[in-house]
Design a protein around this motif. Structure first.
Motif, PDB file in Angstrom:
ATOM      1  N   HIS A 106     -13.333  -7.745   1.908  1.00  0.00           N
ATOM      2  CA  HIS A 106     -14.228  -8.894   1.758  1.00  0.00           C
ATOM      3  C   HIS A 106     -15.513  -8.811   2.573  1.00  0.00           C
ATOM      4  CE1 HIS A 106     -11.149 -10.970  -0.512  1.00  0.00           C
ATOM      5  NE2 HIS A 106     -10.270 -10.788   0.468  1.00  0.00           N
ATOM      6  N   GLY A 107     -15.561  -7.957   3.582  1.00  0.00           N
ATOM      7  CA  GLY A 107     -16.726  -7.935   4.457  1.00  0.00           C
ATOM      8  C   GLY A 107     -17.581  -6.692   4.361  1.00  0.00           C
ATOM      9  N   ILE A 108     -17.130  -5.691   3.606  1.00  0.00           N
ATOM     10  CA  ILE A 108     -17.830  -4.410   3.534  1.00  0.00           C
ATOM     11  C   ILE A 108     -18.159  -4.090   2.084  1.00  0.00           C
ATOM     12  CG2 ILE A 108     -17.711  -1.939   4.084  1.00  0.00           C
ATOM     13  CD1 ILE A 108     -17.636  -3.709   6.544  1.00  0.00           C
ATOM     14  N   TYR A 109     -19.396  -3.654   1.833  1.00  0.00           N
ATOM     15  CA  TYR A 109     -19.778  -3.237   0.489  1.00  0.00           C
ATOM     16  C   TYR A 109     -19.119  -1.907   0.133  1.00  0.00           C
ATOM     17  CZ  TYR A 109     -23.460  -6.798   0.544  1.00  0.00           C
ATOM     18  OH  TYR A 109     -24.140  -7.979   0.599  1.00  0.00           O
ATOM     19  N   PRO A 110     -18.904  -1.640  -1.158  1.00  0.00           N
ATOM     20  CA  PRO A 110     -18.316  -0.361  -1.581  1.00  0.00           C
ATOM     21  C   PRO A 110     -19.220   0.810  -1.202  1.00  0.00           C
ATOM     22  CG  PRO A 110     -18.298  -1.975  -3.375  1.00  0.00           C
ATOM     23  CD  PRO A 110     -19.152  -2.551  -2.286  1.00  0.00           C
ATOM     24  N   ASP A 111     -18.656   1.996  -1.181  1.00  0.00           N
ATOM     25  CA  ASP A 111     -19.434   3.209  -0.905  1.00  0.00           C
ATOM     26  C   ASP A 111     -20.657   3.263  -1.815  1.00  0.00           C
ATOM     27  OD1 ASP A 111     -17.718   4.078   1.041  1.00  0.00           O
ATOM     28  OD2 ASP A 111     -16.551   5.361  -0.293  1.00  0.00           O
ATOM     29  N   GLY A 112     -21.778   3.624  -1.233  1.00  0.00           N
ATOM     30  CA  GLY A 112     -23.013   3.740  -1.998  1.00  0.00           C
ATOM     31  C   GLY A 112     -23.844   2.482  -2.015  1.00  0.00           C
ATOM     32  N   GLN A 113     -23.293   1.362  -1.536  1.00  0.00           N
ATOM     33  CA  GLN A 113     -24.055   0.107  -1.477  1.00  0.00           C
ATOM     34  C   GLN A 113     -24.363  -0.239  -0.030  1.00  0.00           C
ATOM     35  OE1 GLN A 113     -22.926  -3.465  -3.540  1.00  0.00           O
ATOM     36  NE2 GLN A 113     -21.859  -2.337  -5.164  1.00  0.00           N
ATOM     37  N   THR A 114     -25.543  -0.810   0.180  1.00  0.00           N
ATOM     38  CA  THR A 114     -25.892  -1.345   1.503  1.00  0.00           C
ATOM     39  C   THR A 114     -26.406  -2.762   1.342  1.00  0.00           C
ATOM     40  OG1 THR A 114     -28.211  -0.642   1.481  1.00  0.00           O
ATOM     41  CG2 THR A 114     -26.572   0.972   2.257  1.00  0.00           C
ATOM     42  N   ILE A 115     -26.571  -3.427   2.448  1.00  0.00           N
ATOM     43  CA  ILE A 115     -27.004  -4.817   2.437  1.00  0.00           C
ATOM     44  C   ILE A 115     -28.409  -4.972   1.869  1.00  0.00           C
ATOM     45  CG2 ILE A 115     -27.934  -4.795   4.791  1.00  0.00           C
ATOM     46  CD1 ILE A 115     -26.757  -7.623   5.132  1.00  0.00           C
ATOM     47  N   ASN A 116     -29.223  -3.916   1.935  1.00  0.00           N
ATOM     48  CA  ASN A 116     -30.594  -3.989   1.421  1.00  0.00           C
ATOM     49  C   ASN A 116     -30.624  -4.393  -0.044  1.00  0.00           C
ATOM     50  OD1 ASN A 116     -31.983  -3.407   3.760  1.00  0.00           O
ATOM     51  ND2 ASN A 116     -31.907  -1.196   3.437  1.00  0.00           N
ATOM     52  N   ARG A 117     -29.618  -3.951  -0.801  1.00  0.00           N
ATOM     53  CA  ARG A 117     -29.565  -4.259  -2.226  1.00  0.00           C
ATOM     54  C   ARG A 117     -29.318  -5.748  -2.468  1.00  0.00           C
ATOM     55  NH1 ARG A 117     -25.333  -1.087  -6.045  1.00  0.00           N
ATOM     56  NH2 ARG A 117     -26.491   0.672  -5.141  1.00  0.00           N
ATOM     57  N   HIS A 118     -28.808  -6.446  -1.473  1.00  0.00           N
ATOM     58  CA  HIS A 118     -28.375  -7.820  -1.652  1.00  0.00           C
ATOM     59  C   HIS A 118     -29.242  -8.834  -0.903  1.00  0.00           C
ATOM     60  CE1 HIS A 118     -24.576  -6.510  -3.555  1.00  0.00           C
ATOM     61  NE2 HIS A 118     -24.698  -5.478  -2.733  1.00  0.00           N
ATOM     62  N   LEU A 119     -30.258  -8.346  -0.179  1.00  0.00           N
ATOM     63  CA  LEU A 119     -31.166  -9.231   0.546  1.00  0.00           C
ATOM     64  C   LEU A 119     -32.565  -9.160  -0.041  1.00  0.00           C
ATOM     65  CD1 LEU A 119     -30.308  -8.609   4.331  1.00  0.00           C
ATOM     66  CD2 LEU A 119     -29.548 -10.498   2.885  1.00  0.00           C
ATOM     67  N   SER A 120     -33.313 -10.245   0.114  1.00  0.00           N
ATOM     68  CA  SER A 120     -34.730 -10.218  -0.230  1.00  0.00           C
ATOM     69  C   SER A 120     -35.469  -9.361   0.791  1.00  0.00           C
ATOM     70  CB  SER A 120     -35.295 -11.635  -0.223  1.00  0.00           C
ATOM     71  OG  SER A 120     -35.263 -12.166   1.109  1.00  0.00           O
ATOM     72  N   ALA A 121     -36.715  -9.036   0.490  1.00  0.00           N
ATOM     73  CA  ALA A 121     -37.511  -8.247   1.429  1.00  0.00           C
ATOM     74  C   ALA A 121     -37.659  -8.974   2.758  1.00  0.00           C
ATOM     75  CB  ALA A 121     -38.884  -7.943   0.821  1.00  0.00           C
ATOM     76  N   ASP A 122     -37.925 -10.286   2.701  1.00  0.00           N
ATOM     77  CA  ASP A 122     -38.065 -11.067   3.927  1.00  0.00           C
ATOM     78  C   ASP A 122     -36.756 -11.112   4.710  1.00  0.00           C
ATOM     79  OD1 ASP A 122     -40.704 -11.590   3.392  1.00  0.00           O
ATOM     80  OD2 ASP A 122     -40.344 -13.611   2.595  1.00  0.00           O
ATOM     81  N   GLY A 123     -35.645 -11.231   3.991  1.00  0.00           N
ATOM     82  CA  GLY A 123     -34.351 -11.253   4.651  1.00  0.00           C
ATOM     83  C   GLY A 123     -34.048  -9.956   5.360  1.00  0.00           C
ATOM     84  N   SER A 124     -34.417  -8.837   4.742  1.00  0.00           N
ATOM     85  CA  SER A 124     -34.194  -7.528   5.358  1.00  0.00           C
ATOM     86  C   SER A 124     -35.024  -7.366   6.620  1.00  0.00           C
ATOM     87  CB  SER A 124     -34.533  -6.413   4.356  1.00  0.00           C
ATOM     88  OG  SER A 124     -33.619  -6.399   3.283  1.00  0.00           O
ATOM     89  N   VAL A 125     -36.261  -7.828   6.576  1.00  0.00           N
ATOM     90  CA  VAL A 125     -37.131  -7.746   7.758  1.00  0.00           C
ATOM     91  C   VAL A 125     -36.557  -8.593   8.887  1.00  0.00           C
ATOM     92  CG1 VAL A 125     -39.396  -8.370   8.664  1.00  0.00           C
ATOM     93  CG2 VAL A 125     -39.216  -7.192   6.462  1.00  0.00           C
ATOM     94  N   GLN A 126     -36.144  -9.806   8.570  1.00  0.00           N
ATOM     95  CA  GLN A 126     -35.592 -10.700   9.588  1.00  0.00           C
ATOM     96  C   GLN A 126     -34.333 -10.102  10.216  1.00  0.00           C
ATOM     97  OE1 GLN A 126     -34.609 -14.617   8.138  1.00  0.00           O
ATOM     98  NE2 GLN A 126     -34.230 -15.447  10.178  1.00  0.00           N
TER      99      GLN A 126
END
Length: 314
Positions: A106-126
């Motif tokens: 429930h807390g970890i993305y599958p292999d090959g996925q990172t949080i960047n794919r699921h955040l907006s650009a502003d969210g990633s910067v923050q």
């Protein structure tokens, strides 16, 4: 709002504690002061007594972080646990394999996925700015989901301010139960608890993360968390009830999630489990996050509405 996680959610961070076990429990009810005299140990949290015929279940409200100064707890609590035939907690935090599997699911993305794919650009910067402030490499959390990073950063901030999870109340109770050879039962599972956070959409998870990061950055998160810990530490019922009311007024998606999912959805199920205990066990001691015991939708109130006798001890 996110500061309430330390009161109502226990499973996630036991794997990240600096130590796998709390200090050995101290069960004495008084301790010497500097001049050699004994002093009375103060009340902590909140304590209820529910009865069904001759069966009794004590309900104690905890927090999931702590410090050695909290212990030993006061005599009414330690006697209630000593009298009980079993200890009942939200989740058996010593079952680290169940924790690990729940986190991976429930807390970890599958292999090959990172949080960047699921955040907006502003969210990633923050997020990157927040990680830089606490010297955590982005790569170490890149596959974690936003809700998990938010809660992890909050718990780490609590530890830096002197309230680590390895000194949490559950670990203290578990150590006493083990010394007294009491069985330990869980009300929920790690998988269930973490699945609730994982039920948020990507947008809701990003909002949850960004609100946490903002409060951690401006100091509001710790200021409010410390105020709540003080209320628990001094058994300040008015302050604890006030915290619940403040949370219920929240208007963000994450406020609603905390109230509707982490409290309102879980409390009836907890009440069901306590009801079963009252019907089958002579004496039990139930320790759950303090906010589960407060208000009209809290476990004691739900039991009372079902016809059980419930007394608030303090």
């Amino acid at each position: 709002m996110r500061r309430y996680v330390v009161f109502i959610f226990t499973a996630l961070f036991s794997l990240y504690a600096a130590s796998a076990h709390a200090d050995k429990a101290v069960t004495q009810t008084t301790s010497p002061s500097a001049n050699g005299q004994k002093h009375v140990i103060p009340q902590r949290g909140t304590l209820y007594r529910a009865t069904h015929g001759s069966n009794v279940s004590y309900l104690f409200g905890t927090i999931h972080v702590g410090q050695t100064a909290f212990y030993p707890l006061e005599p009414q609590v330690t006697r209630a646990l000593s009298d009980a035939k079993k200890l009942v907690i939200e989740v058996d935090i010593n079952n680290t394999e169940a924790m690990r599997l729940a986190i991976m699911r429930h807390g970890i993305y599958p292999d090959g996925q990172t949080i960047n794919r699921h955040l907006s650009a502003d969210g990633s910067v923050q997020l990157r700015q927040a990680l830089k402030r606490v010297d955590i490499p982005f790569e170490s959390v890149a596959r974690m989901k936003p809700w998990m990073i938010a809660n992890l950063l909050l718990i780490q901030e609590m530890a830096r301010n002197g309230f680590p999870t390895e000194q949490g109340i559950e670990k203290y109770f578990i150590s006493i139960a083990q010394e007294q050879n009491k069985p330990i039962q869980e009300l929920e599972t790690a998988d269930y608890q973490l699945s609730l956070f994982d039920s948020m959409t990507d947008a809701e998870q990003e909002e949850y993360l960004r609100e946490n990061l903002a409060e951690l950055a401006n100091g509001d998160a710790m200021k409010k968390a410390l105020a709540l810990i003080s209320a628990w530490q001094n058994a300040d019922a008015r302050a604890l009830d006030g915290a619940l009311l403040e949370m219920q007024k929240g208007e963000t998606a994450s406020d609603r999630f905390l109230q509707q999912v982490l409290l309102d959805k879980r409390n009836p199920n907890m009440a069901n489990k306590v009801e079963t205990l009252l019907k089958t066990d002579k004496t039990s001691f139930v320790a759950v996050g303090a906010l589960h015991l407060l208000g009209d939708k809290g476990v004691p109130s739900l039991l009372q509405k079902r016809g059980y006798e419930v007394q608030k001890i303090y």
